[in-house]
Design a protein around this motif. Sequence first.
Motif, mmCIF file in Angstrom:
data_model
loop_
_atom_site.group_PDB
_atom_site.id
_atom_site.type_symbol
_atom_site.label_atom_id
_atom_site.label_comp_id
_atom_site.label_asym_id
_atom_site.label_seq_id
_atom_site.Cartn_x
_atom_site.Cartn_y
_atom_site.Cartn_z
ATOM 1 N N MET A 1 49.145 34.008 41.526
ATOM 2 C CA MET A 1 48.102 34.463 40.608
ATOM 3 C C MET A 1 48.408 35.891 40.153
ATOM 4 O O MET A 1 48.701 36.758 40.979
ATOM 5 C CB MET A 1 46.734 34.413 41.296
ATOM 6 N N PRO A 2 48.345 36.172 38.831
ATOM 7 C CA PRO A 2 48.617 37.523 38.341
ATOM 8 C C PRO A 2 47.656 38.533 38.947
ATOM 9 O O PRO A 2 46.517 38.208 39.270
ATOM 10 C CB PRO A 2 48.408 37.387 36.822
ATOM 11 N N HIS A 3 48.126 39.767 39.075
ATOM 12 C CA HIS A 3 47.278 40.820 39.620
ATOM 13 C C HIS A 3 46.072 41.036 38.716
ATOM 14 O O HIS A 3 46.200 41.094 37.487
ATOM 15 C CB HIS A 3 48.068 42.120 39.759
ATOM 16 N N PHE A 4 44.895 41.140 39.311
ATOM 17 C CA PHE A 4 43.665 41.333 38.551
ATOM 18 C C PHE A 4 43.334 42.816 38.512
ATOM 19 O O PHE A 4 43.240 43.467 39.550
ATOM 20 C CB PHE A 4 42.512 40.557 39.180
ATOM 21 N N GLN A 5 43.119 43.338 37.321
ATOM 22 C CA GLN A 5 42.788 44.740 37.140
ATOM 23 C C GLN A 5 41.328 44.871 36.743
ATOM 24 O O GLN A 5 40.899 44.386 35.699
ATOM 25 C CB GLN A 5 43.669 45.358 36.043
ATOM 26 N N LYS A 6 40.529 45.524 37.592
ATOM 27 C CA LYS A 6 39.128 45.750 37.258
ATOM 28 C C LYS A 6 39.023 46.674 36.045
ATOM 29 O O LYS A 6 39.914 47.498 35.811
ATOM 30 C CB LYS A 6 38.383 46.371 38.447
ATOM 31 N N ASP A 7 37.947 46.522 35.296
ATOM 32 C CA ASP A 7 37.729 47.332 34.103
ATOM 33 C C ASP A 7 36.439 48.128 34.271
ATOM 34 O O ASP A 7 35.330 47.575 34.212
ATOM 35 C CB ASP A 7 37.633 46.427 32.868
ATOM 36 N N ALA A 8 36.556 49.427 34.491
ATOM 37 C CA ALA A 8 35.401 50.281 34.745
ATOM 38 C C ALA A 8 34.431 50.330 33.571
ATOM 39 O O ALA A 8 33.265 50.687 33.734
ATOM 40 C CB ALA A 8 35.858 51.699 35.089
ATOM 41 N N ARG A 9 34.881 49.927 32.387
ATOM 42 C CA ARG A 9 34.002 49.980 31.214
ATOM 43 C C ARG A 9 32.804 49.032 31.346
ATOM 44 O O ARG A 9 31.787 49.236 30.678
ATOM 45 C CB ARG A 9 34.799 49.648 29.953
ATOM 46 N N PHE A 10 32.916 48.019 32.197
ATOM 47 C CA PHE A 10 31.759 47.142 32.401
ATOM 48 C C PHE A 10 30.577 47.913 32.965
ATOM 49 O O PHE A 10 29.419 47.495 32.828
ATOM 50 C CB PHE A 10 32.124 45.992 33.341
ATOM 51 N N PHE A 11 30.851 49.058 33.613
ATOM 52 C CA PHE A 11 29.794 49.868 34.225
ATOM 53 C C PHE A 11 29.490 51.133 33.440
ATOM 54 O O PHE A 11 28.359 51.615 33.453
ATOM 55 C CB PHE A 11 30.191 50.234 35.659
ATOM 56 N N THR A 12 30.479 51.676 32.773
ATOM 57 C CA THR A 12 30.292 52.948 32.078
ATOM 58 C C THR A 12 29.848 52.773 30.630
ATOM 59 O O THR A 12 29.433 53.739 29.985
ATOM 60 C CB THR A 12 31.593 53.775 32.096
ATOM 61 N N LYS A 13 29.941 51.562 30.103
ATOM 62 C CA LYS A 13 29.551 51.296 28.720
ATOM 63 C C LYS A 13 28.616 50.089 28.663
ATOM 64 O O LYS A 13 28.513 49.330 29.619
ATOM 65 C CB LYS A 13 30.793 51.032 27.854
ATOM 66 N N ASP A 14 27.972 49.931 27.543
ATOM 67 C CA ASP A 14 27.202 48.723 27.286
ATOM 68 C C ASP A 14 28.102 47.755 26.533
ATOM 69 O O ASP A 14 29.099 48.163 25.925
ATOM 70 C CB ASP A 14 25.940 49.052 26.492
ATOM 71 N N TRP A 15 27.769 46.480 26.569
ATOM 72 C CA TRP A 15 28.697 45.491 26.007
ATOM 73 C C TRP A 15 27.981 44.199 25.647
ATOM 74 O O TRP A 15 26.864 43.926 26.072
ATOM 75 C CB TRP A 15 29.829 45.189 26.996
ATOM 76 N N THR A 16 28.701 43.402 24.856
ATOM 77 C CA THR A 16 28.266 42.070 24.479
ATOM 78 C C THR A 16 29.411 41.107 24.734
ATOM 79 O O THR A 16 30.568 41.401 24.396
ATOM 80 C CB THR A 16 27.870 42.010 22.990
ATOM 81 N N ILE A 17 29.097 39.966 25.352
ATOM 82 C CA ILE A 17 30.096 38.943 25.651
ATOM 83 C C ILE A 17 29.819 37.703 24.812
ATOM 84 O O ILE A 17 28.673 37.259 24.700
ATOM 85 C CB ILE A 17 30.075 38.570 27.145
ATOM 86 N N THR A 18 30.861 37.154 24.216
ATOM 87 C CA THR A 18 30.785 35.855 23.555
ATOM 88 C C THR A 18 31.841 34.944 24.156
ATOM 89 O O THR A 18 32.852 35.414 24.690
ATOM 90 C CB THR A 18 31.003 35.968 22.032
ATOM 91 N N LEU A 19 31.581 33.647 24.074
ATOM 92 C CA LEU A 19 32.503 32.655 24.636
ATOM 93 C C LEU A 19 33.095 31.830 23.503
ATOM 94 O O LEU A 19 32.391 31.025 22.882
ATOM 95 C CB LEU A 19 31.765 31.745 25.618
ATOM 96 N N PRO A 20 34.376 32.007 23.198
ATOM 97 C CA PRO A 20 35.001 31.287 22.092
ATOM 98 C C PRO A 20 34.890 29.773 22.202
ATOM 99 O O PRO A 20 34.833 29.081 21.181
ATOM 100 C CB PRO A 20 36.466 31.737 22.158
ATOM 101 N N SER A 21 34.838 29.261 23.427
ATOM 102 C CA SER A 21 34.802 27.812 23.615
ATOM 103 C C SER A 21 33.413 27.217 23.455
ATOM 104 O O SER A 21 33.261 25.989 23.398
ATOM 105 C CB SER A 21 35.348 27.452 24.997
#
Length: 214
Positions: A1-21
Motif C-alpha cells: 500500500m502506498p504511503h499515506f500522507q496526512k493533510d493538515a489543511r483538513f483542520f486549518t481550513k474549511d472545505w467542501t467535498i464532492t464525490l465524482p462517482s
Amino acid sequence: MPHFQKDARFFTKDWTITLPSHPDPNLKFIRLTPTDTAAFIRFASAAAASPPTPVPKSTETPPAALIPGARMQTQYAESHTLHHALDVYISLSGTFVGWGGVYAITAPNEKPSVANIGIKLLPEIRGKGLGKTLMRVLLRLSNELEVDVIEAGTMRWNSGMRGVARSVGLVETDEVKEVRGQGVVAEVMFKDIERERWRGLDMVVEFQDQGVSE
C-alpha cells in the motif's frame, strides 16, 4: 500500500467535498464551522431520534446534557492544532439534511487515544443510501485524525445507525460505553475499525482560505 500522507489543511481550513462517482451533483459534504451553529441546532432538533419505548425513570440525577453545537464549537477551535476532530454536514441542493462527526472522546494525554464516529440524518432522507455515503466519507476523514483508535457506538434501539455501520462492513458487538460527564452513550459498539481501507475513497476536496478556494 502506498504511503499515506496526512493533510493538515483538513483542520486549518474549511472545505467542501464532492464525490465524482455519486449520481447527484448537488450532494456536498461541507466542514461544519461555528458560524453554522444556529443551523446545526435547528437540524439537530429536527433529526432527534427517540427510543421506541419510554426509558424508565431513574432516581439518580442524570448528567448534564451537552448543548447542541457546544462540542463542535470547542473542538473546531482546538482541532487547528490538535488535529483530533472533524465535523461535516450534508448539503443537498443547498439544504442542511445530515451531519456526521469523527472526534476524540479521550483526553489529549490519554493513551490509547480514541475517536468516535457519529451521524444524524433528517427523517425524510433516511433509507436513501446517504447515511452509508456519509459514513464512507467519515471513515476516509478518520485517517487524518491524530488518534490511535477509531470506533462507533450507538444505543441498541437505533436500528438506523446500526444498519449504516453494518452496510460498510463494520462489525457490531454488544458492549456498554460510558463517557465521563455523559453516562451511558452506547449499548452496541463497532470497534477495531480498519480506517486504512477507506484511504482511497474517490473524492474531490475544495479547500477555502479567507473565502478563496484553493
